[in-house]
Design a protein around this motif. Sequence first.
Motif, PDB file in Angstrom:
ATOM      1  N   SER A  78     -42.353  60.897  -6.041  1.00 14.80           N
ATOM      2  CA  SER A  78     -42.305  59.597  -6.717  1.00 14.80           C
ATOM      3  C   SER A  78     -43.275  58.653  -6.044  1.00 14.80           C
ATOM      4  N   LEU A  79     -43.706  57.662  -6.798  1.00 11.81           N
ATOM      5  CA  LEU A  79     -44.583  56.647  -6.223  1.00 11.81           C
ATOM      6  C   LEU A  79     -43.685  55.512  -5.721  1.00 11.81           C
ATOM      7  N   LEU A  80     -43.776  55.215  -4.428  1.00 10.30           N
ATOM      8  CA  LEU A  80     -42.926  54.175  -3.839  1.00 10.30           C
ATOM      9  C   LEU A  80     -43.804  53.212  -3.058  1.00 10.30           C
ATOM     10  N   TYR A  81     -43.661  51.919  -3.307  1.00  9.60           N
ATOM     11  CA  TYR A  81     -44.481  50.940  -2.582  1.00  9.60           C
ATOM     12  C   TYR A  81     -43.851  49.546  -2.642  1.00  9.60           C
ATOM     13  N   PHE A  82     -44.435  48.632  -1.830  1.00  4.77           N
ATOM     14  CA  PHE A  82     -44.012  47.232  -1.886  1.00  4.77           C
ATOM     15  C   PHE A  82     -44.764  46.551  -3.020  1.00  4.77           C
ATOM     16  N   MET A 301     -45.291  53.669   2.597  1.00  7.58           N
ATOM     17  CA  MET A 301     -45.467  52.537   1.680  1.00  7.58           C
ATOM     18  C   MET A 301     -46.951  52.207   1.483  1.00  7.58           C
ATOM     19  N   ALA A 302     -47.728  52.347   2.548  1.00  6.83           N
ATOM     20  CA  ALA A 302     -49.164  52.047   2.425  1.00  6.83           C
ATOM     21  C   ALA A 302     -49.844  53.101   1.539  1.00  6.83           C
ATOM     22  N   ALA A 303     -49.458  54.365   1.734  1.00  6.53           N
ATOM     23  CA  ALA A 303     -50.060  55.430   0.921  1.00  6.53           C
ATOM     24  C   ALA A 303     -49.678  55.232  -0.548  1.00  6.53           C
ATOM     25  N   GLU A 306     -51.678  52.462  -2.199  1.00  4.60           N
ATOM     26  CA  GLU A 306     -53.074  52.810  -2.505  1.00  4.60           C
ATOM     27  C   GLU A 306     -53.159  53.528  -3.859  1.00  4.60           C
ATOM     28  N   VAL A 307     -52.283  54.491  -4.049  1.00  2.83           N
ATOM     29  CA  VAL A 307     -52.272  55.221  -5.326  1.00  2.83           C
ATOM     30  C   VAL A 307     -51.917  54.257  -6.470  1.00  2.83           C
ATOM     31  N   ALA A 308     -50.926  53.391  -6.196  1.00  4.22           N
ATOM     32  CA  ALA A 308     -50.448  52.489  -7.256  1.00  4.22           C
ATOM     33  C   ALA A 308     -51.534  51.502  -7.685  1.00  4.22           C
ATOM     34  N   ARG A 309     -52.313  51.021  -6.730  1.00  2.00           N
ATOM     35  CA  ARG A 309     -53.354  50.045  -7.095  1.00  2.00           C
ATOM     36  C   ARG A 309     -54.334  50.655  -8.095  1.00  2.00           C
ATOM     37  N   GLU A 310     -54.655  51.913  -7.856  1.00  2.00           N
ATOM     38  CA  GLU A 310     -55.592  52.575  -8.771  1.00  2.00           C
ATOM     39  C   GLU A 310     -54.977  52.770 -10.156  1.00  2.00           C
ATOM     40  N   LYS A 311     -53.727  53.223 -10.141  1.00  2.00           N
ATOM     41  CA  LYS A 311     -53.009  53.465 -11.400  1.00  2.00           C
ATOM     42  C   LYS A 311     -52.877  52.149 -12.168  1.00  2.00           C
ATOM     43  N   ALA A 312     -52.474  51.093 -11.453  1.00  2.00           N
ATOM     44  CA  ALA A 312     -52.244  49.792 -12.090  1.00  2.00           C
ATOM     45  C   ALA A 312     -53.557  49.243 -12.654  1.00  2.00           C
TER      46      ALA A 312
END
Length: 326
Positions: A78-82, A301-303, A306-312
């Motif tokens: 799963s993608l997990l981040y702040f 959370m940092a990793a 990073e993935v989420a920023r690209e996806k978003a």
Amino acid sequence: MTERKRVFSGVQPTGNVHIGNYIGAFRNWVSMQEDFDCIYNVVDLHAMTTPYDPAAFRSERINMARSVLASGVDAERSLLYFQSDVPHHAELAWILSTITGIGQLERMTQYKEKSDRAGQNLGLLSYPVLMAADILLYKVHAVPVGDDQTQHLELTRDVAERFNHRFTEVFPIPERITPEIGARVMSLQDPFSKMSKSDPNEKSRILLDDAPEAILKKVKSAVTDSDRYVRYDWEEKAGISNLLELFSIFSGRSIESLVEEYHEAGYGAFKIAAAEAIAEGLAPVRERMGSIEDGDVMKIMAAGAEVAREKAEQEMISIRAAVGLG
Ligand code: TYM
């Protein structure tokens, strides 16, 4: 191969993570990892809408991420981040705020409750718009939450429909996913109010890292009624019904079989057995909470961010285009 449907959900890092959060949300987050493309968030921007202490907030953010991981969310799957690490949430919230009526926001129950306690501020009023942005950003199909988020989900659906109608059909209309039992775990001290992180009475909730002795104490002091028979009846026996649901969830046994076994056992024996089942069910979560270091949490959370920023960023392209930006 058909693409897997997407899921999004979030939790505020406000401390006191309890079994209501676990049962209403995290358990579903974990089970949905099997079949969905899951994105989970520690929604720190949301938590800033009520007064807070920055130093405590910093550690609450880490603690909440640890609780999510300890509950079984697997950062490999799963993608997990702040939330604050991905600025697209705030960007989309701004866009959606331009098509959301103030009257609708003022009618939100949580706004009314929280603005009485914490004073009014614009962030608190527009909280549901940011939540809609969280969900709509990834064009998700489903949102696993507890019952208390129903009104926010309705607003999200309204905003998505309004956007699709006013601009271009960009957003799927997301479904709310709640557990069959445990969608609203009630306070142990007042079975007519939901179990909550902000209740000043610590005996009202069981925390994810409570030791078995603490769980036993809290369950023993749970408010019930003056009858002596264990029955599942929310009208007449809310306290006992709440405990029966918890007992059933953590033991994996049906409510009927528990009622059959404990009907005449007396509340004392019933409470001890329920507390033992809860403690046993929570043991793996508690152990993992004790073993996941702050450094590991921050790396994960940092990793994720990073993935989420690209996806978003990818997702925002069609949204910006629809409103005439970009
Ligand atoms: P929050 O942080 O209050 O709670 C996190 C999750 O726990 C559920 N929950 C409960 N479930 C059953 N019984 C209870 N007593 C109980 N208490 C809490 C909540 O329903 C929730 O699923 N606004 C959200 C956070 C949020 C969000 C989102 C959720 C922000 N953006 C996008 C989903 C999607 C909140 O304050 O949850």
